[in-house]
Design a protein around this motif. Structure first.
Motif, PDB file in Angstrom:
ATOM      1  N   LEU A   1       0.833  -1.186   0.000  1.00 34.05           N
ATOM      2  CA  LEU A   1       0.000   0.000   0.000  1.00 34.05           C
ATOM      3  C   LEU A   1       0.873   1.242   0.000  1.00 34.05           C
ATOM      4  CD1 LEU A   1      -3.039   0.857   0.427  1.00 34.05           C
ATOM      5  CD2 LEU A   1      -2.463   1.023   2.837  1.00 34.05           C
ATOM      6  N   ARG A   2       0.460   2.245  -0.778  1.00 32.72           N
ATOM      7  CA  ARG A   2       1.216   3.499  -0.809  1.00 32.72           C
ATOM      8  C   ARG A   2       0.243   4.670  -0.828  1.00 32.72           C
ATOM      9  NH1 ARG A   2       1.146   6.082  -5.540  1.00 32.72           N
ATOM     10  NH2 ARG A   2       0.403   4.946  -7.354  1.00 32.72           N
ATOM     11  N   ARG A   3       0.726   5.827  -0.426  1.00 34.95           N
ATOM     12  CA  ARG A   3      -0.072   7.051  -0.452  1.00 34.95           C
ATOM     13  C   ARG A   3       0.201   7.763  -1.776  1.00 34.95           C
ATOM     14  NH1 ARG A   3      -3.038   9.539   3.248  1.00 34.95           N
ATOM     15  NH2 ARG A   3      -2.238   8.279   4.946  1.00 34.95           N
ATOM     16  N   THR A   4      -0.848   8.226  -2.443  1.00 36.22           N
ATOM     17  CA  THR A   4      -0.705   8.944  -3.705  1.00 36.22           C
ATOM     18  C   THR A   4      -0.422  10.421  -3.443  1.00 36.22           C
ATOM     19  OG1 THR A   4      -3.029   9.554  -3.944  1.00 36.22           O
ATOM     20  CG2 THR A   4      -2.375   7.368  -4.771  1.00 36.22           C
ATOM     21  N   ALA A   5      -0.090  11.147  -4.499  1.00 29.80           N
ATOM     22  CA  ALA A   5       0.168  12.582  -4.383  1.00 29.80           C
ATOM     23  C   ALA A   5      -1.074  13.332  -3.908  1.00 29.80           C
ATOM     24  CB  ALA A   5       0.642  13.135  -5.725  1.00 29.80           C
ATOM     25  N   ASP A   6      -2.248  12.786  -4.182  1.00 33.02           N
ATOM     26  CA  ASP A   6      -3.510  13.417  -3.761  1.00 33.02           C
ATOM     27  C   ASP A   6      -3.910  13.047  -2.337  1.00 33.02           C
ATOM     28  OD1 ASP A   6      -3.726  14.535  -6.280  1.00 33.02           O
ATOM     29  OD2 ASP A   6      -4.989  12.925  -7.051  1.00 33.02           O
ATOM     30  N   GLY A   7      -3.071  12.258  -1.649  1.00 35.88           N
ATOM     31  CA  GLY A   7      -3.387  11.859  -0.278  1.00 35.88           C
ATOM     32  C   GLY A   7      -4.284  10.640  -0.191  1.00 35.88           C
ATOM     33  N   GLU A   8      -4.569   9.997  -1.329  1.00 37.43           N
ATOM     34  CA  GLU A   8      -5.361   8.774  -1.305  1.00 37.43           C
ATOM     35  C   GLU A   8      -4.434   7.593  -1.073  1.00 37.43           C
ATOM     36  OE1 GLU A   8      -9.127   9.913  -4.060  1.00 37.43           O
ATOM     37  OE2 GLU A   8      -7.340   9.246  -5.113  1.00 37.43           O
ATOM     38  N   LEU A   9      -5.001   6.414  -0.871  1.00 38.98           N
ATOM     39  CA  LEU A   9      -4.218   5.201  -0.654  1.00 38.98           C
ATOM     40  C   LEU A   9      -4.420   4.278  -1.844  1.00 38.98           C
ATOM     41  CD1 LEU A   9      -5.336   4.936   3.001  1.00 38.98           C
ATOM     42  CD2 LEU A   9      -3.007   5.366   2.269  1.00 38.98           C
ATOM     43  N   ALA A  10      -3.329   3.716  -2.351  1.00 39.90           N
ATOM     44  CA  ALA A  10      -3.394   2.854  -3.527  1.00 39.90           C
ATOM     45  C   ALA A  10      -2.780   1.495  -3.208  1.00 39.90           C
ATOM     46  CB  ALA A  10      -2.664   3.498  -4.703  1.00 39.90           C
ATOM     47  N   LEU A  11      -3.534   0.441  -3.487  1.00 38.50           N
ATOM     48  CA  LEU A  11      -3.066  -0.926  -3.283  1.00 38.50           C
ATOM     49  C   LEU A  11      -3.009  -1.626  -4.634  1.00 38.50           C
ATOM     50  CD1 LEU A  11      -2.316  -3.247  -1.345  1.00 38.50           C
ATOM     51  CD2 LEU A  11      -4.754  -3.827  -1.284  1.00 38.50           C
ATOM     52  N   PRO A  12      -1.808  -2.009  -5.112  1.00 40.25           N
ATOM     53  CA  PRO A  12      -1.706  -2.723  -6.381  1.00 40.25           C
ATOM     54  C   PRO A  12      -2.290  -4.132  -6.257  1.00 40.25           C
ATOM     55  CG  PRO A  12       0.454  -1.923  -5.660  1.00 40.25           C
ATOM     56  CD  PRO A  12      -0.504  -1.732  -4.536  1.00 40.25           C
ATOM     57  N   LEU A  13      -3.082  -4.506  -7.236  1.00 36.52           N
ATOM     58  CA  LEU A  13      -3.715  -5.827  -7.256  1.00 36.52           C
ATOM     59  C   LEU A  13      -3.353  -6.562  -8.538  1.00 36.52           C
ATOM     60  CD1 LEU A  13      -7.247  -4.815  -5.952  1.00 36.52           C
ATOM     61  CD2 LEU A  13      -5.412  -5.917  -4.668  1.00 36.52           C
ATOM     62  N   HIS A  14      -3.020  -7.833  -8.400  1.00 37.41           N
ATOM     63  CA  HIS A  14      -2.688  -8.720  -9.511  1.00 37.41           C
ATOM     64  C   HIS A  14      -3.974  -9.394  -9.979  1.00 37.41           C
ATOM     65  CE1 HIS A  14      -1.437 -12.718 -11.068  1.00 37.41           C
ATOM     66  NE2 HIS A  14      -0.528 -11.980 -11.676  1.00 37.41           N
ATOM     67  N   ILE A  15      -4.259  -9.304 -11.261  1.00 34.63           N
ATOM     68  CA  ILE A  15      -5.470  -9.914 -11.817  1.00 34.63           C
ATOM     69  C   ILE A  15      -5.045 -11.022 -12.775  1.00 34.63           C
ATOM     70  CG2 ILE A  15      -7.574  -9.505 -13.147  1.00 34.63           C
ATOM     71  CD1 ILE A  15      -7.277  -6.512 -12.268  1.00 34.63           C
ATOM     72  N   SER A  16      -5.619 -12.213 -12.579  1.00 29.82           N
ATOM     73  CA  SER A  16      -5.295 -13.341 -13.454  1.00 29.82           C
ATOM     74  C   SER A  16      -6.563 -14.123 -13.787  1.00 29.82           C
ATOM     75  CB  SER A  16      -4.266 -14.268 -12.800  1.00 29.82           C
ATOM     76  OG  SER A  16      -4.781 -14.827 -11.620  1.00 29.82           O
ATOM     77  N   SER A  17      -6.479 -14.853 -14.868  1.00 23.28           N
ATOM     78  CA  SER A  17      -7.566 -15.758 -15.231  1.00 23.28           C
ATOM     79  C   SER A  17      -6.964 -16.931 -15.980  1.00 23.28           C
ATOM     80  CB  SER A  17      -8.623 -15.022 -16.061  1.00 23.28           C
ATOM     81  OG  SER A  17      -8.591 -15.327 -17.398  1.00 23.28           O
ATOM     82  N   GLY A  18      -7.520 -18.096 -15.722  1.00 25.55           N
ATOM     83  CA  GLY A  18      -6.989 -19.302 -16.356  1.00 25.55           C
ATOM     84  C   GLY A  18      -5.540 -19.553 -15.993  1.00 25.55           C
TER      85      GLY A  18
END
Length: 83
Positions: A14-31
């Protein structure tokens, strides 16, 4: 039935964005194949709501050994244990 899976990206927390929001990178997979990395972006108010919901959902379960400090029990002198 869908075989799509979404989960946290290992090594990218988790990281804080320049706008003060919080961003969590998510891995998306299928098959079983990587499809994309997307970010769940939350305002501080949305993050607080999610935090409260997770605390409530986890409240009855003892924290695992590697749990963050906020999940460890607090012992009050002469009082009951609280999480």
């Amino acid at each position: 039935m869908s075989d799509w899976q979404i989960g946290p990206v290992p090594g990218r927390g988790l990281r804080r964005t320049a706008d003060g929001e919080l961003a969590l990178p998510l891995h998306i997979s299928s098959g079983g194949r990587h499809r994309a990395i997307a970010q769940l972006v939350l305002t501080p108010a949305e993050a607080e709501q999610l935090h409260a919901a997770l605390c409530y959902a986890l409240g009855e379960q003892p924290p695992p050994t590697p749990a963050p400090e906020c999940r460890r029990p607090v012992h009050y002198p002469g009082g009951r244990q609280r999480y």
